[in-house]
Motif scaffolding. Structure first.
Motif, PDB file in Angstrom:
ATOM      1  N   MET A  97     -13.309 -61.648  60.771  1.00  0.00           N
ATOM      2  CA  MET A  97     -12.446 -60.471  60.801  1.00  0.00           C
ATOM      3  C   MET A  97     -11.731 -60.293  59.471  1.00  0.00           C
ATOM      4  SD  MET A  97     -10.711 -58.595  63.458  1.00  0.00           S
ATOM      5  CE  MET A  97      -9.491 -57.393  63.323  1.00  0.00           C
ATOM      6  N   PHE A  98     -11.118 -61.353  58.995  1.00  0.00           N
ATOM      7  CA  PHE A  98     -10.377 -61.279  57.735  1.00  0.00           C
ATOM      8  C   PHE A  98     -11.307 -60.943  56.565  1.00  0.00           C
ATOM      9  CE2 PHE A  98      -8.689 -63.362  53.912  1.00  0.00           C
ATOM     10  CZ  PHE A  98      -7.514 -62.648  53.770  1.00  0.00           C
ATOM     11  N   THR A  99     -12.515 -61.517  56.600  1.00  0.00           N
ATOM     12  CA  THR A  99     -13.466 -61.289  55.524  1.00  0.00           C
ATOM     13  C   THR A  99     -13.928 -59.835  55.484  1.00  0.00           C
ATOM     14  OG1 THR A  99     -14.244 -63.541  55.936  1.00  0.00           O
ATOM     15  CG2 THR A  99     -15.544 -62.210  54.461  1.00  0.00           C
ATOM     16  N   SER A 100     -14.176 -59.247  56.636  1.00  0.00           N
ATOM     17  CA  SER A 100     -14.617 -57.851  56.658  1.00  0.00           C
ATOM     18  C   SER A 100     -13.488 -56.920  56.221  1.00  0.00           C
ATOM     19  CB  SER A 100     -15.126 -57.465  58.044  1.00  0.00           C
ATOM     20  OG  SER A 100     -14.071 -57.518  58.985  1.00  0.00           O
ATOM     21  N   ASN A 101     -12.251 -57.255  56.588  1.00  0.00           N
ATOM     22  CA  ASN A 101     -11.116 -56.457  56.164  1.00  0.00           C
ATOM     23  C   ASN A 101     -10.945 -56.562  54.646  1.00  0.00           C
ATOM     24  OD1 ASN A 101      -8.902 -54.831  56.271  1.00  0.00           O
ATOM     25  ND2 ASN A 101      -7.487 -56.433  56.881  1.00  0.00           N
ATOM     26  N   LEU A 102     -11.118 -57.753  54.083  1.00  0.00           N
ATOM     27  CA  LEU A 102     -11.005 -57.972  52.649  1.00  0.00           C
ATOM     28  C   LEU A 102     -12.105 -57.207  51.917  1.00  0.00           C
ATOM     29  CD1 LEU A 102      -9.530 -59.441  50.386  1.00  0.00           C
ATOM     30  CD2 LEU A 102     -11.081 -61.365  50.729  1.00  0.00           C
ATOM     31  N   LYS A 103     -13.314 -57.219  52.467  1.00  0.00           N
ATOM     32  CA  LYS A 103     -14.409 -56.465  51.857  1.00  0.00           C
ATOM     33  C   LYS A 103     -14.117 -54.979  51.869  1.00  0.00           C
ATOM     34  CE  LYS A 103     -18.193 -59.650  52.854  1.00  0.00           C
ATOM     35  NZ  LYS A 103     -19.450 -59.857  53.579  1.00  0.00           N
ATOM     36  N   SER A 104     -13.559 -54.477  52.950  1.00  0.00           N
ATOM     37  CA  SER A 104     -13.227 -53.065  53.064  1.00  0.00           C
ATOM     38  C   SER A 104     -12.169 -52.666  52.020  1.00  0.00           C
ATOM     39  CB  SER A 104     -12.716 -52.758  54.468  1.00  0.00           C
ATOM     40  OG  SER A 104     -12.254 -51.441  54.553  1.00  0.00           O
ATOM     41  N   VAL A 105     -11.153 -53.499  51.883  1.00  0.00           N
ATOM     42  CA  VAL A 105     -10.103 -53.220  50.897  1.00  0.00           C
ATOM     43  C   VAL A 105     -10.674 -53.268  49.489  1.00  0.00           C
ATOM     44  CG1 VAL A 105      -7.944 -54.105  49.921  1.00  0.00           C
ATOM     45  CG2 VAL A 105      -8.234 -53.974  52.388  1.00  0.00           C
ATOM     46  N   ALA A 106     -11.539 -54.236  49.208  1.00  0.00           N
ATOM     47  CA  ALA A 106     -12.147 -54.359  47.889  1.00  0.00           C
ATOM     48  C   ALA A 106     -13.010 -53.146  47.567  1.00  0.00           C
ATOM     49  CB  ALA A 106     -12.963 -55.643  47.810  1.00  0.00           C
ATOM     50  N   LYS A 107     -13.784 -52.662  48.555  1.00  0.00           N
ATOM     51  CA  LYS A 107     -14.613 -51.475  48.335  1.00  0.00           C
ATOM     52  C   LYS A 107     -13.760 -50.257  48.021  1.00  0.00           C
ATOM     53  CE  LYS A 107     -18.663 -52.663  51.117  1.00  0.00           C
ATOM     54  NZ  LYS A 107     -19.465 -52.313  52.284  1.00  0.00           N
ATOM     55  N   GLN A 108     -12.659 -50.098  48.750  1.00  0.00           N
ATOM     56  CA  GLN A 108     -11.762 -48.962  48.503  1.00  0.00           C
ATOM     57  C   GLN A 108     -11.131 -49.068  47.116  1.00  0.00           C
ATOM     58  OE1 GLN A 108      -8.947 -49.011  51.714  1.00  0.00           O
ATOM     59  NE2 GLN A 108     -10.330 -48.009  53.156  1.00  0.00           N
ATOM     60  N   PHE A 109     -10.750 -50.269  46.720  1.00  0.00           N
ATOM     61  CA  PHE A 109     -10.118 -50.477  45.426  1.00  0.00           C
ATOM     62  C   PHE A 109     -11.069 -50.101  44.297  1.00  0.00           C
ATOM     63  CE2 PHE A 109      -9.321 -53.236  41.749  1.00  0.00           C
ATOM     64  CZ  PHE A 109      -8.026 -52.836  41.432  1.00  0.00           C
TER      65      PHE A 109
END
Length: 69
Positions: free
Chosen positions: A1-13
């Protein structure tokens, strides 16, 4: 869960390009300053005249400023 959220934030950034315009404005402002500096500095008479005016203003402001107790 945390990893997918981190990936999502990184993609947006990395997809966000709003900072690019700030960099462009900074480079534009720097170019204008360098151009004006070259014009004023390159025409000796204007540069020394402006320096004299700013020195006079600096001296007047220093003498008019109240001293701290």
């Amino acid at each position: 869960m945390f990893t997918s959220n981190l990936k999502s934030v990184a993609k947006q950034f990395f997809a966000d390009e709003s900072g690019i315009s700030a960099v462009e404005y900074g480079l534009l402002a720097a170019g204008i300053v360098v151009g004006l500096w070259a014009i004023v500095g390159g025409t000796g008479g204007i540069g020394s005249s402006l320096k004299s005016v700013f020195t006079s203003v600096k001296t007047d402001l220093a003498s008019a400023a109240p001293t701290s107790p």
